[in-house]
Design a protein around this motif. Structure first.
Motif, PDB file in Angstrom:
ATOM      1  N   ASP A 199       5.756  28.566  37.678  1.00  0.00           N
ATOM      2  CA  ASP A 199       7.091  27.681  37.495  1.00  0.00           C
ATOM      3  C   ASP A 199       8.215  28.825  37.851  1.00  0.00           C
ATOM      4  N   LYS A 200       7.790  29.569  38.841  1.00  0.00           N
ATOM      5  CA  LYS A 200       8.843  30.645  39.556  1.00  0.00           C
ATOM      6  C   LYS A 200       9.147  30.057  41.120  1.00  0.00           C
ATOM      7  N   ALA A 201      10.419  30.490  41.327  1.00  0.00           N
ATOM      8  CA  ALA A 201      10.932  30.418  42.834  1.00  0.00           C
ATOM      9  C   ALA A 201      10.172  31.422  43.598  1.00  0.00           C
ATOM     10  N   THR A 202       9.371  31.230  44.646  1.00  0.00           N
ATOM     11  CA  THR A 202       8.502  32.146  45.197  1.00  0.00           C
ATOM     12  C   THR A 202       8.496  31.704  46.680  1.00  0.00           C
ATOM     13  N   ARG A 203       8.089  32.633  47.491  1.00  0.00           N
ATOM     14  CA  ARG A 203       7.672  32.608  49.002  1.00  0.00           C
ATOM     15  C   ARG A 203       6.523  31.954  48.951  1.00  0.00           C
ATOM     16  N   VAL A 204       6.136  31.393  50.152  1.00  0.00           N
ATOM     17  CA  VAL A 204       4.843  30.733  50.559  1.00  0.00           C
ATOM     18  C   VAL A 204       4.221  31.502  51.602  1.00  0.00           C
ATOM     19  N   GLY A 205       2.831  31.507  51.173  1.00  0.00           N
ATOM     20  CA  GLY A 205       1.955  32.170  52.287  1.00  0.00           C
ATOM     21  C   GLY A 205       1.085  31.075  52.847  1.00  0.00           C
ATOM     22  N   PHE A 206       0.116  31.396  53.538  1.00  0.00           N
ATOM     23  CA  PHE A 206      -0.941  30.624  54.182  1.00  0.00           C
ATOM     24  C   PHE A 206      -2.063  31.530  54.151  1.00  0.00           C
ATOM     25  N   ARG A 207      -3.054  30.257  54.063  1.00  0.00           N
ATOM     26  CA  ARG A 207      -4.664  31.011  53.682  1.00  0.00           C
ATOM     27  C   ARG A 207      -5.422  30.005  54.513  1.00  0.00           C
ATOM     28  N   VAL A 208      -6.652  30.448  54.964  1.00  0.00           N
ATOM     29  CA  VAL A 208      -7.714  29.558  55.515  1.00  0.00           C
ATOM     30  C   VAL A 208      -8.837  29.795  54.650  1.00  0.00           C
ATOM     31  N   LEU A 209      -9.234  28.693  54.108  1.00  0.00           N
ATOM     32  CA  LEU A 209     -10.343  28.438  53.034  1.00  0.00           C
ATOM     33  C   LEU A 209     -11.711  28.685  53.807  1.00  0.00           C
ATOM     34  N   GLU A 210     -12.567  28.580  53.094  1.00  0.00           N
ATOM     35  CA  GLU A 210     -14.187  28.956  53.576  1.00  0.00           C
ATOM     36  C   GLU A 210     -14.560  27.566  54.852  1.00  0.00           C
ATOM     37  N   ASP A 211     -14.007  26.142  54.206  1.00  0.00           N
ATOM     38  CA  ASP A 211     -14.250  25.165  54.807  1.00  0.00           C
ATOM     39  C   ASP A 211     -13.379  24.930  56.001  1.00  0.00           C
ATOM     40  N   GLY A 212     -12.422  26.145  56.329  1.00  0.00           N
ATOM     41  CA  GLY A 212     -11.593  25.763  57.523  1.00  0.00           C
ATOM     42  C   GLY A 212     -10.524  25.150  57.300  1.00  0.00           C
ATOM     43  N   SER A 213      -9.854  24.779  56.157  1.00  0.00           N
ATOM     44  CA  SER A 213      -8.655  24.209  55.929  1.00  0.00           C
ATOM     45  C   SER A 213      -7.561  25.056  55.524  1.00  0.00           C
ATOM     46  N   LYS A 214      -6.508  25.109  56.254  1.00  0.00           N
ATOM     47  CA  LYS A 214      -5.275  25.837  55.967  1.00  0.00           C
ATOM     48  C   LYS A 214      -4.462  25.350  54.827  1.00  0.00           C
ATOM     49  N   VAL A 215      -4.319  26.198  53.852  1.00  0.00           N
ATOM     50  CA  VAL A 215      -3.442  25.492  52.545  1.00  0.00           C
ATOM     51  C   VAL A 215      -2.442  26.731  52.224  1.00  0.00           C
ATOM     52  N   ARG A 216      -1.367  26.367  51.647  1.00  0.00           N
ATOM     53  CA  ARG A 216      -0.227  27.193  51.106  1.00  0.00           C
ATOM     54  C   ARG A 216      -0.751  27.697  49.656  1.00  0.00           C
ATOM     55  N   TYR A 217      -0.058  28.881  49.570  1.00  0.00           N
ATOM     56  CA  TYR A 217      -0.371  29.601  48.419  1.00  0.00           C
ATOM     57  C   TYR A 217       1.136  30.391  47.991  1.00  0.00           C
ATOM     58  N   CYS A 218       0.925  30.733  46.560  1.00  0.00           N
ATOM     59  CA  CYS A 218       2.234  31.152  45.996  1.00  0.00           C
ATOM     60  C   CYS A 218       1.992  32.913  46.244  1.00  0.00           C
ATOM     61  N   LYS A 219       3.015  33.315  46.830  1.00  0.00           N
ATOM     62  CA  LYS A 219       2.926  34.920  46.790  1.00  0.00           C
ATOM     63  C   LYS A 219       3.231  35.671  45.475  1.00  0.00           C
ATOM     64  N   LYS A 220       3.618  34.887  44.749  1.00  0.00           N
ATOM     65  CA  LYS A 220       3.932  35.891  43.229  1.00  0.00           C
ATOM     66  C   LYS A 220       2.441  35.966  42.268  1.00  0.00           C
ATOM     67  N   CYS A 221       2.084  34.611  42.271  1.00  0.00           N
ATOM     68  CA  CYS A 221       0.724  34.584  41.487  1.00  0.00           C
ATOM     69  C   CYS A 221      -0.438  34.444  42.205  1.00  0.00           C
ATOM     70  N   GLY A 222      -0.392  34.026  43.351  1.00  0.00           N
ATOM     71  CA  GLY A 222      -1.665  33.891  44.333  1.00  0.00           C
ATOM     72  C   GLY A 222      -2.511  32.490  44.331  1.00  0.00           C
ATOM     73  N   GLU A 223      -1.994  31.461  43.662  1.00  0.00           N
ATOM     74  CA  GLU A 223      -2.374  30.480  43.173  1.00  0.00           C
ATOM     75  C   GLU A 223      -2.237  29.414  44.663  1.00  0.00           C
ATOM     76  N   ILE A 224      -2.963  28.282  44.866  1.00  0.00           N
ATOM     77  CA  ILE A 224      -2.974  27.735  45.786  1.00  0.00           C
ATOM     78  C   ILE A 224      -1.933  26.469  45.457  1.00  0.00           C
ATOM     79  N   ILE A 225      -1.199  26.313  46.184  1.00  0.00           N
ATOM     80  CA  ILE A 225       0.028  25.138  46.138  1.00  0.00           C
ATOM     81  C   ILE A 225      -0.518  23.922  46.344  1.00  0.00           C
ATOM     82  N   ASP A 226      -1.370  23.587  47.456  1.00  0.00           N
ATOM     83  CA  ASP A 226      -1.664  22.204  48.152  1.00  0.00           C
ATOM     84  C   ASP A 226      -2.744  21.914  47.279  1.00  0.00           C
ATOM     85  N   LYS A 227      -2.621  20.393  46.955  1.00  0.00           N
ATOM     86  CA  LYS A 227      -3.574  19.752  46.157  1.00  0.00           C
ATOM     87  C   LYS A 227      -4.513  19.339  46.985  1.00  0.00           C
ATOM     88  N   LYS A 228      -5.797  19.145  46.553  1.00  0.00           N
ATOM     89  CA  LYS A 228      -6.851  18.473  47.382  1.00  0.00           C
ATOM     90  C   LYS A 228      -7.222  17.012  46.846  1.00  0.00           C
TER      91      LYS A 228
END
Length: 107
Positions: free
Chosen positions: A78-107
């Motif tokens: 629940d904080k304003a954050t910058r966004v990063g991108f990660r590629v998961l093991e299955d090859g999908s590209k997702v957004r993640y929070c740069k502060k807490c490291g949690e994945i933002i995109d829902k599956k």
């Protein structure tokens, strides 16, 4: 290029007259590099009556603002954050929070 802010995301305004306000992204305008946020950047427009459905008068509506003026709010921390991108093991590209490291995109 991948979009860091998408329709339905919660964002926080970081500069301008609405600094600190939060709202949901209603529409993204990628060609103009703008987005429309619910409850932010409200402007008054003088509307002429059109037909029988529309009533004339002064209406308030959201105007687009540049996406450099907003930051994504992480749903988990629940904080304003910058966004990063990660590629998961299955090859999908997702957004993640740069502060807490949690994945933002829902599956």
């Amino acid at each position: 290029m991948a979009q860091k802010i998408k329709k339905g995301d919660t964002v926080q305004v970081i500069s301008g007259k609405d600094k600190g306000k939060r709202g949901e992204v209603i529409q993204v305008l990628p060609k103009e590099e703008k987005l429309i946020v619910r409850g932010v950047n409200i402007v008054k427009r003088h509307q002429r009556p059109t037909g029988q459905m529309r009533q004339g008068g002064i209406i308030e509506k959201e105007a687009p603002l540049y996406w450099s003026k907003v930051m994504l709010v992480c749903p988990s921390c629940d904080k304003a954050t910058r966004v990063g991108f990660r590629v998961l093991e299955d090859g999908s590209k997702v957004r993640y929070c740069k502060k807490c490291g949690e994945i933002i995109d829902k599956k």
